[in-house]
Design a protein around this motif. Structure first.
Motif, PDB file in Angstrom:
ATOM      1  N   HIS A 133       0.808  -1.379   0.004  1.00  0.00           N
ATOM      2  CA  HIS A 133      -0.047  -0.057  -0.066  1.00  0.00           C
ATOM      3  C   HIS A 133       0.918   1.254  -0.072  1.00  0.00           C
ATOM      4  O   HIS A 133       1.716   1.523   1.012  1.00  0.00           O
ATOM      5  CB  HIS A 133      -0.864  -0.022   1.278  1.00  0.00           C
ATOM      6  CG  HIS A 133      -1.586   1.451   1.540  1.00  0.00           C
ATOM      7  ND1 HIS A 133      -2.865   1.413   0.794  1.00  0.00           N
ATOM      8  CD2 HIS A 133      -1.449   2.315   2.273  1.00  0.00           C
ATOM      9  CE1 HIS A 133      -3.345   2.618   1.016  1.00  0.00           C
ATOM     10  NE2 HIS A 133      -2.527   3.240   1.890  1.00  0.00           N
ATOM     11  N   GLY A 183      -0.196  -4.804   7.295  1.00  0.00           N
ATOM     12  CA  GLY A 183      -1.121  -4.215   6.373  1.00  0.00           C
ATOM     13  C   GLY A 183      -0.734  -2.678   6.067  1.00  0.00           C
ATOM     14  O   GLY A 183       0.559  -2.403   5.761  1.00  0.00           O
ATOM     15  N   THR A 210     -16.113  -9.130   3.486  1.00  0.00           N
ATOM     16  CA  THR A 210     -14.722  -9.337   3.676  1.00  0.00           C
ATOM     17  C   THR A 210     -14.503 -10.511   4.629  1.00  0.00           C
ATOM     18  O   THR A 210     -14.806 -10.685   5.596  1.00  0.00           O
ATOM     19  CB  THR A 210     -14.260  -7.840   4.651  1.00  0.00           C
ATOM     20  OG1 THR A 210     -14.573  -6.823   3.758  1.00  0.00           O
ATOM     21  CG2 THR A 210     -12.758  -8.073   4.851  1.00  0.00           C
ATOM     22  N   VAL A 219      -6.352 -10.922   4.909  1.00  0.00           N
ATOM     23  CA  VAL A 219      -7.728 -10.065   4.789  1.00  0.00           C
ATOM     24  C   VAL A 219      -8.047  -9.924   3.223  1.00  0.00           C
ATOM     25  O   VAL A 219      -7.645  -9.161   2.527  1.00  0.00           O
ATOM     26  CB  VAL A 219      -7.733  -8.711   5.225  1.00  0.00           C
ATOM     27  CG1 VAL A 219      -8.805  -7.930   5.297  1.00  0.00           C
ATOM     28  CG2 VAL A 219      -7.273  -8.697   6.758  1.00  0.00           C
ATOM     29  N   ARG A 267     -10.333  -8.763   0.530  1.00  0.00           N
ATOM     30  CA  ARG A 267     -11.198  -7.628   0.118  1.00  0.00           C
ATOM     31  C   ARG A 267     -11.753  -7.844  -1.511  1.00  0.00           C
ATOM     32  O   ARG A 267     -12.214  -6.521  -1.660  1.00  0.00           O
ATOM     33  CB  ARG A 267     -10.301  -6.284   0.243  1.00  0.00           C
ATOM     34  CG  ARG A 267      -9.714  -6.135   1.644  1.00  0.00           C
ATOM     35  CD  ARG A 267      -9.253  -4.800   1.830  1.00  0.00           C
ATOM     36  NE  ARG A 267      -8.047  -4.650   1.145  1.00  0.00           N
ATOM     37  CZ  ARG A 267      -7.266  -3.418   1.023  1.00  0.00           C
ATOM     38  NH1 ARG A 267      -7.597  -2.574   1.880  1.00  0.00           N
ATOM     39  NH2 ARG A 267      -6.025  -3.256   0.170  1.00  0.00           N
ATOM     40  N   ASP A 281      -4.793  -7.629   1.945  1.00  0.00           N
ATOM     41  CA  ASP A 281      -3.608  -7.489   2.642  1.00  0.00           C
ATOM     42  C   ASP A 281      -3.293  -8.767   3.655  1.00  0.00           C
ATOM     43  O   ASP A 281      -4.222  -9.581   3.928  1.00  0.00           O
ATOM     44  CB  ASP A 281      -4.039  -6.384   3.950  1.00  0.00           C
ATOM     45  CG  ASP A 281      -4.262  -5.005   3.520  1.00  0.00           C
ATOM     46  OD1 ASP A 281      -3.420  -4.630   2.648  1.00  0.00           O
ATOM     47  OD2 ASP A 281      -5.246  -4.127   3.586  1.00  0.00           O
ATOM     48  N   SER A 290      -6.187  -3.121   8.048  1.00  0.00           N
ATOM     49  CA  SER A 290      -6.717  -2.922   6.587  1.00  0.00           C
ATOM     50  C   SER A 290      -7.958  -1.936   6.856  1.00  0.00           C
ATOM     51  O   SER A 290      -8.362  -1.546   7.818  1.00  0.00           O
ATOM     52  CB  SER A 290      -7.135  -4.287   6.296  1.00  0.00           C
ATOM     53  OG  SER A 290      -7.615  -4.498   4.958  1.00  0.00           O
ATOM     54  N   ARG A 291      -8.180  -1.370   5.506  1.00  0.00           N
ATOM     55  CA  ARG A 291      -9.359  -0.500   5.413  1.00  0.00           C
ATOM     56  C   ARG A 291     -10.267  -1.055   4.215  1.00  0.00           C
ATOM     57  O   ARG A 291      -9.816  -1.607   3.434  1.00  0.00           O
ATOM     58  CB  ARG A 291      -9.024   0.804   4.850  1.00  0.00           C
ATOM     59  CG  ARG A 291      -7.884   1.528   5.768  1.00  0.00           C
ATOM     60  CD  ARG A 291      -8.775   2.076   7.189  1.00  0.00           C
ATOM     61  NE  ARG A 291      -9.648   2.842   7.221  1.00  0.00           N
ATOM     62  CZ  ARG A 291      -9.609   4.186   7.019  1.00  0.00           C
ATOM     63  NH1 ARG A 291      -8.361   4.821   7.166  1.00  0.00           N
ATOM     64  NH2 ARG A 291     -10.624   4.909   7.330  1.00  0.00           N
TER      65      ARG A 291
END
Length: 506
Positions: free
Chosen positions: A238, A270, A403, A416, A418, A432, A467-468
């Motif tokens: 990221h 992440g 998710t 994670v 997404r 992530d 994470s987002r």
């Protein structure tokens, strides 16, 4: 947010980079908040806004220290003063664009005043072509003072930087020292590595092109450095950056201190960045960090703010017998005299105060969750080593949006997923993920926090991932699990639906 904290009679001040009137980076000022417990925060007046010639284009990260001057407590806020833009390792460095400055407060942070002799440091050492020179972290360092035969109260300033000089330099950590907080003298390049070189010959991690937001601390006889790594454009991370921790020892080489790395690892797997380390009121080494956005620009502009604070984490040492270590050896410092150690990362104990309601002890109760804010805690015992455990969060009734938090023990990964987090693709759909190795005979202990768009995952007090996610459906409030036939009698589970408001005054 770039976090700075200071314990003052059990009240913490937290400063963060703030971009007035915009969600885009640049033109940074310093917002400020205070807290009694690191959990519930109260907004304060901004500490500093853009000002004079040396910082009229922004104030980058730094640190707060306190001292007693003529019998009165004084706070000193160190920061990088910015007078020219843009600043990035990939662009030509503008001479004098970054200098190091200080502001002070005699009323415990209610008001701040720039020092009349700012900038305190105007020119980077060696006058090489640089890629950056910023984020002053100021603290005493007993181990270094002892090595140098210096006064234990000597202050050291660590500045993250990089060099694009012809001698093959890359990221660097500069140290300066002072006996009066205002007069600083260059001491050494504590760490000086080649651009994009491996952290160790067997490591998957690289030092990248530039360092950010570095800090140091000690645990017993071991010394630690935490720093941000800016990678080149081939990075898959990221915003091409990540958080690294280094463990090692301080040595004298050619009359100057150096840091000899003994072990290393990821502080977060992440998007967390810009970590700041300090000791809380009980002396625990605590870390705050910035959870950047992973949404499209229009989404961020519509919400009107960008970035948030991670939960506070405690950093400590984990000891294991040498015989138990088979994988991930770069993370372990094998020392027959001191013991085999690695850096542990776990939620700070204060975080339990966020639990708003009583716990639900049954796994089936997870399927009844209808919320954007909850905490999951589980322990899996008697593992074969091939299991895969999946928790589905922010899940719509028909699972069009979901998710997946995947604990893939067989492949030594926590992920994670997404790929279906947002039906309208409001944010990143890339996973992530991070490497995670269970030791022989070890149980799996996990904690998951879901809080609107932020997701934090922890495992075995040694793994953290931030994470987002940006679901587009209002009905994406559910949760469920899939353990692939694993005997649920071997799972201890708790869930707390609802998390207390960390900013009750907003």
């Amino acid at each position: 947010m770039h976090s700075i904290a200071e314990d003052l009679d059990r009240e913490y001040l937290f400063c963060y980079q703030w971009n007035p009137g915009t969600t885009q980076a640049g033109n940074c000022a310093w917002g400020m908040a205070k807290s009694k417990d690191l959990i519930t925060w109260e907004d304060c007046s901004p500490a500093l806004r853009n000002g004079r010639s040396y910082d009229y284009l922004g104030l980058s990260s730094g640190s707060i220290v306190s001292g007693v001057v003529e019998g009165k407590r004084v706070l000193f806020l160190f920061y990088t003063s910015v007078s020219a833009l843009p600043i990035h390792w990939s662009k030509p460095y503008l001479d004098g664009c970054e200098t190091q400055s200080v502001a002070f407060s005699t009323d415990l942070g209610k008001s701040w005043h720039r020092h009349e002799n700012n900038p305190l440091l105007r020119v980077a050492p060696k006058n090489e072509a640089r890629t950056g020179w910023r984020d002053p972290f100021v603290s005493t360092w007993e181990a270094l003072s002892t090595l140098l035969g210096a006064d234990p109260e000597t202050d050291f300033m660590m500045i993250a930087s990089g060099s694009s000089g012809k001698r093959g330099h890359g990221p660097q950590l500069q140290l300066c020292q002072s006996n009066n907080i205002f007069d600083w003298k260059p001491l050494c390049m504590l760490l000086d590595v080649k651009a994009n070189s491996k952290v160790s010959p067997t490591s998957e991690l690289k030092f990248g092109m530039n360092f950010d937001c570095a800090s140091f601390f000690s645990i017993g006889e071991r010394q630690y450095i935490v720093l941000g790594i800016e990678e080149d454009n081939t990075s898959q991370r990221h915003s091409t950056r990540y958080l690294l921790w280094l463990s090692g020892i301080l040595l004298i080489e050619n009359g100057r201190p150096i840091f000899q790395i003994r072990s290393h690892g990821l502080l977060d797997h992440g998007i967390a960045y810009a970590a700041h380390v300090f000791r809380d009121a009980d002396g625990k080494i605590t870390q705050l960090g910035w959870a950047d956005e992973a949404a499209k620009r229009r989404v961020v502009e519509r919400q009107g703010w960008a970035g948030c604070l991670t939960h506070p984490r405690e950093l400590y040492e984990i000891s294991r017998p040498v015989a138990n270590l088979k994988d991930d050896r770069d993370r372990w410092d094998v020392d027959e005299a001191l013991g085999t150690m690695t850096l542990g990362i776990r939620l700070a104990p204060q975080v339990t105060k966020l639990r708003a309601h009583s716990q639900s002890p049954s796994l089936e109760s997870l399927r009844n969750v209808r919320s954007m804010n909850y905490e999951i805690e589980a322990t899996f015992t008697r593992l074969s080593g091939n299991e895969k455990f999946i928790f589905n969060v922010r899940q719509s009734p028909n699972s069009i949006e979901v998710t997946k938090v995947v604990f893939d023990i067989g492949n030594s990964q926590i992920i994670v997923d997404r790929s279906r987090s947002s039906l309208e693709s409001l944010g990143s759909t890339c996973p992530d993920a991070g490497r995670f190795h269970l030791l022989s005979g070890e149980d799996l202990n996990i904690r998951i926090f879901v809080d609107n768009s932020i997701l934090e995952v922890y495992a075995n007090d040694c793994f953290a991932l931030t994470s987002r996610i940006y679901p587009s459906l209002e009905t994406s409030l559910g949760a469920s699990y899939d353990f692939g036939g694993f005997d649920e009698r071997q799972v201890e589970f708790r869930c707390w639906e609802g998390i207390r408001n960390a900013w009750p005054g907003r």
